[in-house]
Design an enzyme around this catalytic site. Structure first.
Site: not given
Ligand code: ADP
Ligand code: MG
Length: 643
Positions: A340, A540, A544
């Protein structure tokens, strides 16, 4: 067993049973020596020799009878009983030399004692290595003095005091005092961590500086220490393939050996009778008895689980919690590692790079964004709240709803606010189109768009930094035999590509929702070339957890305190360091190498001795070495997993 019992198990060098067994062995040995100097004959000789035999062997005989009565006769107790009773019968008929029979039982019991001592000892070593359980907690009494109490009795929300040199007994938040913490018992990380009022602290760390006053946020049984100890305790119940193999093996093996011994006692004499060649029945019966002693499978039955136990304990000391032998074993077969991005390869601590408001002031945009994130623990949320700084300004936030992989929806002072990525804006903004931003173009970083009551209000560009060890970890994985590294992220393509390029990651997939990540993992699992190859996912635990459980091996990063990750993951890396994945692989490979050595060594020596025994080149003493000697060596080798 609970967290407490593992620490108490094996406190003294030898437990009571072991001490009694040692006395039995010494007494029997002494009697055997004394009798060998006396001119004994006939029935008296038989009766006297039975004393040391029964002293040292009565429990083995009892278990063998018990096994026969309960129709599960084929175990090592039966092998030993038949062999020694047979040897006594042979001696009764012929020489009257019972020494051999008593000695076989004596050595067998010595081996058993050594083995139970070694297992207890390594258990104790491991719990000492992982010595994170607190003995007490300090709380205030009615007069404001400090009293020591059992951590189990401290209620959630109480104030506890941790002085210099003391262990933090329960998870909580610092109310007063600054200090630095030694987290090495939990994370294997030797650098101290500085903490100040407002910081969250976890149990198991040692306070190396000033006095801290901590408000507990959990009960002791839910605190990090208890959960970690429980994990380690439960780990031994999830068996590896090697352990299952040995269990099945010995279930088939023992009956086969017993029948083979019977065949050895009967078939050659019948054959020789048919050929009219003279022979002694006792020769072949004696060979069959030797056969039984040699073939005892205890070297494998004991040393292999012990190897895994020691390997898991050692990993724990290095800050890698492995939830079962099967996962430790799987780590050495990992051919694809999927990461991730946010919080795993990057720090997940975002800095605001620029703010581009639309018909609203920049300050107001940050203000709205920070409030929308009020109830979220996502790294983005924490960063936006930090950028705004004035969280408790009295604004009213209701109905906050986190949409995983997209963002947040909340009602702030009566206005519906969406804060998240482009995907989210298609629903949040009337008409679904958001203006193209020229100044963000070409910038890498994550863009958080904000919409208020269906109107686009602008966006905030934030950027994350790659963890210092990420590149090194990805390189080291390749060296450790991992074929492919993959990154999955919910972030936009340009940022994803840039991070992947910097880390030399082979494949990247961006713009994924948590559900898409699960399907990608399934695709990757279907793609694997060999049945035994494993796909590991490192995340993390924020957004996920389903992916962690779907992967062959789910590895959670920086999971201290994140319940979802500890639940869903198979392996937990106690600090945020991606290099620990390589530590886990190295420990896994070492453990399996030792397991293989033991299997080859034990089976090899036994097969050679069995052939020698059948041909009449081995006596009872060879047999005892093949059994007890091999077991002792295998157990000593297994203990190397802890070094
Ligand atoms: P990653 O796959 O990099 O771990 P996430 O799946 O947690 O990222 O989130 C994917 C995208 O969704 C982030 O890049 C962001 O654009 C948006 N996002 C997720 N959670 C939030 C939040 N709490 N506030 C704002 N944007 C969010
Ligand atoms: Mg993440």
């Amino acid at each position: 067993m609970t967290a407490g019992s593992i620490t108490r198990a094996g406190m003294s060098g030898m437990n009571k049973n072991q001490k009694i067994n040692l006395i039995r062995i010494l007494l029997a040995a002494l009697l055997l020596i004394v009798f060998s100097f006396l001119p004994l004959t006939g029935t008296l000789r038989f009766c006297l020799y039975m004393i040391p035999y029964l002293i040292v062997g009565y429990d083995v005989l009892k278990k063998a009878v018990h096994g026969i009565v309960h129709r599960q006769p084929f175990d090592e107790c039966l092998l030993m009983s038949v062999a020694t009773v047979g040897a006594i019968a042979a001696a009764l008929a012929k020489s009257g030399d019972y020494t051999e029979a008593v000695a076989v039982m004596l050595f067998y019991q010595t081996g058993e004692l050594f083995q139970s001592y070694a297992v207890g000892k390594s258990r104790k070593n491991i719990t000492e290595l992982m010595d994170i359980s607190p003995e007490y907690a300090n709380i205030y009494d009615e007069n404001g003095g400090i009293v020591k109490v059992d951590p189990d009795d401290v209620e959630c929300g109480s104030l506890i005091v941790v002085r210099a040199g003391e262990k933090i007994p329960i998870d909580g938040i610092i109310k007063k005092g600054s200090s630095s913490l030694d987290t090495s018992a939990l994370t294997g990380e030797s650098l101290p961590r500085d903490v100040n009022p407002g910081d969250e602290v976890i149990s198991g760390c040692i306070n190396t500086g000033g006095v801290l006053e901590i408000e507990t946020t959990r009960e002791y049984s839910d605190s990090t220490v208890s959960r970690v100890m429980e994990l380690i305790e439960d780990a031994s119940s999830r068996k590896s393939k090697s352990e299952n193999f040995i269990a099945k093996f010995s279930r088939v093996y023992t009956p086969v050996v017993v029948y083979a011994a019977i065949a050895l006692a009967l078939l050659p004499p019948l054959f020789l009778t048919a050929l009219k060649i003279p022979f002694l029945w006792s020769t072949w019966i004696y060979r069959a008895l030797i056969f039984l002693v040699i073939s005892c499978p205890c070297a494998l039955v004991v040393s292999i689980p012990l190897s895994f136990f020691a390997g898991i304990g050692y990993a724990g000391k290095k800050g890698v919690l492995v939830k079962g032998s099967n996962f430790l074993e799987a780590m050495s077969e990992v051919k694809t590692v999927v990461f991730d991005k946010t919080g795993t390869l990057t720090k997940g601590v975002f800095e605001v790079v620029s703010v581009h408001p639309n018909d609203i002031s920049a300050d107001e945009l940050i203000h709205i964004a920070a409030h929308a994130e009020r109830y979220s623990n996502h790294p983005i949320a924490l960063s936006l709240k930090k950028a705004f700084g004035n969280e408790a300004d009295g604004c009213n936030v209701e109905d906050a709803e986190e949409i995983a992989g997209q963002g947040i929806k909340a009602v702030i002072e009566g206005r519906t606010v969406y804060a998240g990525n482009e995907k989210m804006m298609s629903e949040a903004v009337k008409g679904g189109v958001i203006p193209e931003c020229k100044s963000c173009h070409g910038h890498t970083g994550t863009i958080i768009h904000i919409a208020i009551d269906g109107v686009y209000a602008g966006h905030v560009l934030i950027s994350d930094v790659i963890k210092p060890h990420s590149a090194e970890a990805v390189q080291a994985l390749k060296k450790a035999g991992v074929k492919e590294t993959v990154m999955l992220t919910g972030d936009r393509q340009s940022t994803a590509r840039e991070v992947a390029a910097a880390l030399k990651i082979d494949r990247v997939y961006s713009g994924l929702l948590p559900g898409d990540k699960v399907s990608k993992i399934e695709e990757l699992i279907n793609e694997k070339q060999r049945e035994e190859d494993r796909v590991a996912f490192v995340g993390d635990g924020i957004n996920d957890a389903p992916v962690l459980s779907r992967a062959d091996v789910g590895i959670a990063m920086g999971a201290l305190g994140s319940d979802a990750a500890i639940e869903a993951a198979d392996i937990v890396l106690m600090d945020d360091d991606p290099l620990k994945i390589n530590t886990a692989i190295a420990i896994s490979k070492k453990t399996l190498a030792i397991v293989r050595q033991n299997i080859c060594f034990a089976i090899g020596v036994k097969v050679i001795c069995l052939i020698l025994g059948a041909l009449g080149f081995a006596n009872m003493w060879t047999a005892v070495f093949a059994d007890v000697g091999v077991m002792v060596l295998a157990v000593l080798n297994a203990m190397r997993c802890m070094l």
